[in-house]
Design an enzyme around this catalytic site. Structure first.
Site, mmCIF file in Angstrom:
data_model
loop_
_atom_site.group_PDB
_atom_site.id
_atom_site.type_symbol
_atom_site.label_atom_id
_atom_site.label_comp_id
_atom_site.label_asym_id
_atom_site.label_seq_id
_atom_site.Cartn_x
_atom_site.Cartn_y
_atom_site.Cartn_z
ATOM 1 C CG LEU A 22 -2.026 -1.069 1.243
ATOM 2 C CD1 LEU A 22 -2.768 -1.020 2.564
ATOM 3 C CD2 LEU A 22 -2.993 -0.885 0.089
ATOM 4 N N GLY A 23 2.086 1.122 0.475
ATOM 5 C CA GLY A 23 2.960 2.285 0.513
ATOM 6 C C GLY A 23 4.162 2.003 1.390
ATOM 7 C CB ALA A 24 7.475 2.135 1.307
ATOM 8 N N GLY A 26 9.558 6.307 5.674
ATOM 9 C CA GLY A 26 10.924 6.290 6.155
ATOM 10 C C GLY A 26 11.215 5.185 7.142
ATOM 11 C CG MET A 27 10.507 5.358 10.921
ATOM 12 S SD MET A 27 9.612 5.911 12.393
ATOM 13 C CE MET A 27 9.480 4.368 13.306
ATOM 14 N N GLY A 28 9.048 2.220 7.635
ATOM 15 C CA GLY A 28 8.482 0.906 7.386
ATOM 16 C C GLY A 28 7.679 0.833 6.112
ATOM 17 C CB VAL A 30 1.523 0.384 4.873
ATOM 18 C CG1 VAL A 30 0.096 -0.029 5.227
ATOM 19 C CG2 VAL A 30 2.055 1.348 5.925
ATOM 20 C CE LYS A 44 3.724 2.860 10.610
ATOM 21 N NZ LYS A 44 3.207 4.059 11.320
ATOM 22 C CG ASP A 138 0.544 14.273 11.374
ATOM 23 O OD1 ASP A 138 0.498 15.451 10.961
ATOM 24 O OD2 ASP A 138 1.092 13.352 10.757
#
Length: 711
Positions: A22-24, A26-28, A30, A44, A138
């Protein structure tokens, strides 16, 4: 939108069979996963290099705990987690709809009732967050997913109790500029009132399509948040007073989330989509239907072996046909909720060969430009440069394919830019697009192309930030407003400048601010004393400001703003005894500056990202252009020609038709030596790694080319 799993991706995490990316971040990464029950989840997973760091693992553990404490139908629920696993993971219910940021970018602002319903349900979600003793910190359109039965608040990655000790430094600003409350912008602790401020910004954006404190450089955005009043033009009258309270500078003057819920007093939907406009319902349905086109699960690195032993798919996991049937039912439900919205199965752009019954696919390069609007001179020059590159390629003997050029005129209008981008991106044969001409139209079109994974390259838009999106398939093939000043400042230094006045005219918008502010910062790096001034947009006479700056005895003067006001500044400067270096921000260096300033324009220098069309490196291009079109090329034509040739070079070097994602990776990670400059992009921001620019000086009433400047 989803991406195929790579060979290095795991096959399953925590009992979830992984289906796609689904996406990436900086830390991991998904993933889209399926539990044994058949339910879909967003999984995630923390990257290994961060999982071994105690501070990141502690942050992730806090995210899991925070998400589990929130109990609201309008917050995405946690369905599983293991923060102590070797690869820490968190699974939440999967919402197939777009984010609010995507919906507004692609479909326009929400109608008044939809905005009120959205506000009431998000206020309820925040009430649950605050009742759990947390602050989200956020709240932004990208963290709100839209479903037919209501929105879902996501991403509790930086949520925490107000009294908890931060894992960041004391002066670090945490959150997203444009939605940060004034106290957060000043690195003060966030509170529930900070979330309410962010919700006010979000609702203003939903109603108008604009951020209430504008966009641009982060420091300028934070300054306006702290000191300026919000721009609420276009917000419905019945909610404007409430949003004004939400956006109060004083946290104590803002309503609570519960008070917002009560004040909006809008009936929430009962499992229907009638609160959303049809265009958004169609977008939600399309996203759900696109899941039907997920490829069959391919073998990944962890399918073959696990600790040396074969791994099998659990017997209870549905077969691909079962999965498609399950998703089809979900799509049918959306179709019914949307009151007749068409549902379609998305076609994959995966580079596979067409079947015998399908037509041969075309190789299409798109161009989106302002061909008839305020920047038509630049837009037409770029379109012609790109067309010349395509025609030259198609004239080759033995070419591996024929390239088709497809153009769209956005007329320099942001609303039209969204429509034409959406139409271009919908063509499954489109491989990449070059455009748009200006900053506003480029920013408006980003989400449409990114949603379809279309690589988008701009040869002329230099803005460093575009709204609230973080496009993943966008390349800025031009030195940015915040990159160009480093080379310009160095050139002034080599010419002897040691004390420079910098006049930033707010009438020039984002380009003027980013060029001027970054110029001042780079002067400091070079140990050049800077004397900055900011001219208000409504100032009708800049001569007193110029005189006051000259009184500081600078040996250099920089103006960034508009052509008309640049001419006035040049005339005012000519009336003083100033005899130092003069530099004009390139967006203001248009023909009207020369005509309006007259003799006062003489000697002004311009540092620009475009080469002179008669310069030696592009002489062969200029000859071909003149032969094709009967006139010499204008500025910006060679840059667009370069970008088109770079795309063509990548297409011819793949050995077959690449997918859009593969083409983007080839462009982003490769290096191409063009006629104008060498094109290579940094890994994080995808900006050009070099800041090669070109210097001009006004001589004899014209812009005289003085050569390339590198730093």
């Amino acid at each position: 939108m989803t991406e195929k799993l790579t060979g290095a991706d795991p096959a399953r995490i925590g009992g979830h069979r992984l289906l796609a990316r689904l996406g990436a971040g900086g830390m991991g990464v998904v993933y889209l996963g399926r539990a044994g029950s058949g339910e879909l989840a967003a999984v995630k997973v923390i990257l290994p290099e961060y999982a071994d760091q105690p501070e990141f693992r502690a942050r992730f553990r806090r995210e899991v705990a925070a998400a589990r404490r929130v109990d609201s139908p309008w917050a995405v629920p946690v369905t599983g987690a293991d923060p102590d696993a070797s690869a820490p993971w968190l699974a939440t219910a999967f919402v197939p709809g777009p984010s609010l940021a995507e919906a507004v970018a692609m479909c326009g602002p929400l109608p008044p009732r939809a905005m009120r319903v959205l506000g009431r349900m998000l206020a309820r979600a925040l009430t649950a967050v605050h009742d759990a003793g947390l602050v989200h910190r956020d709240v932004k359109p990208g963290n709100v997913l839209l479903a037919v039965d209501g929105p879902r608040l996501i991403d509790f990655g930086i949520a925490r109790a107000p009294e908890e000790t931060a894992l960041t430094s004391a002066d670090m600003v945490v959150g997203t500029p444009g939605f940060l409350a004034p106290e957060q912008a000043q690195a003060q602790p966030a509170s529930p009132a900070s979330d309410v401020f962010a919700l006010g910004c979000l609702l203003s954006y939903a109603a108008t399509g604009r951020l209430p404190f504008g966009t641009g450089a982060v420091d300028a955005l934070l300054y306006r948040t702290v000191h300026d009043e919000p721009d609420l033009d276009g917000v419905p009258d019945d909610t404007r007073a409430l949003l004004e309270r939400c956006l109060a500078k004083d946290p104590a003057a803002r309503p609570t989330a519960r008070e917002m819920d009560e004040a909006l007093a809008e009936e929430t939907p009962a499992d229907t989509a009638d609160w959303l406009p049809d265009t958004v319902v169609r977008l939600i349905a399309d996203r759900s239907a696109a899941l039907l086109a997920l490829p069959d699960i391919e073998e990944t690195a962890l399918d073959a072996t696990t600790d040396g032993e074969p791994t099998e798919v659990p017997a209870q996991a549905p077969r691909p046909s079962d999965r498609r049937r399950f998703l089809l039912l979900g799509g049918a439900a959306l179709l019914a909720a949307g009151g007749g919205t068409a549902l379609w199965a998305a076609q994959r752009d995966d580079g596979t060969a067409p079947t015998a019954s399908s037509r041969a696919r075309r190789w299409i390069l798109g161009v989106q430009a302002d061909l008839t609007g305020p920047q038509k001179t630049v837009g037409q020059a770029q379109e012609r440069g790109i067309r010349l590159a395509v025609e030259q390629f198609n004239s080759r003997t033995g070419k591996p394919f024929t390239l088709t050029l497809k153009t769209a005129d956005d007329q320099g209008d942001a609303t039209r830019a969204v429509k034409v981008a959406r139409a271009l991106a919908a063509d499954r044969d489109l491989l990449a697009v070059i455009g748009s001409t200006g900053d506003e139209t480029t920013g408006a079109s980003l989400d449409s192309y990114d949603a379809e994974l279309v690589p988008q390259l701009t040869a002329s838009s230099a803005q460093s930030v575009y709204g609230v999106s973080e496009p993943r398939h966008f390349l800025q093939a031009v030195p940015g407003y915040t990159g160009l000043p480093s080379t310009a400042a160095y050139s002034l230094y080599t010419q002897g400048a040691r004390r420079v006045g910098v006049l930033v005219d707010r009438d020039g918008g984002i380009p003027a601010w980013q060029l001027g502010h970054t110029m001042f910062q780079n002067l400091g790096v070079l140990k050049i004393a800077g004397e900055p001034r900011v001219a208000p947009r409504l100032a009708d006479n800049l001569a007193p400001v110029v005189a006051e700056m000259v009184a500081q005895r600078p040996d250099g003067f920089v103006y960034t703003g508009t052509p008309a006001r640049a001419a006035a500044v040049a005339r005012a400067l000519a009336q003083t005894d100033f005899d130092g270096l003069r530099s004009l921000g390139y967006p203001a260096a248009r023909p009207e500056f020369l005509s309006d300033a007259g003799a006062a324009a003489e000697g002004w220098q311009i540092f620009a990202p475009y080469i002179d069309p008669s310069a030696a490196p592009v002489r062969a291009f200029a000859t071909a252009y003149r032969k094709r079109y009967g006139s010499p090329p204008p500025y910006w034509a060679a840059e667009a020609y370069d970008v088109a040739r770079m795309i063509i070079a990548r297409l011819t070097g793949t050995g077959g038709r690449p997918s859009r994602t593969k083409l983007y990776d080839l462009l982003a990670k490769g290096t191409y030596k063009g006629l104008v400059r060498t094109y290579a992009f940094d890994k994080e921001n995808r900006w050009l790694t070099s800041n090669e620019i070109f210097r001009y000086e006004v001589k004899g009433g014209r812009y005289s080319y003085a050569g390339k400047v590198s730093f």
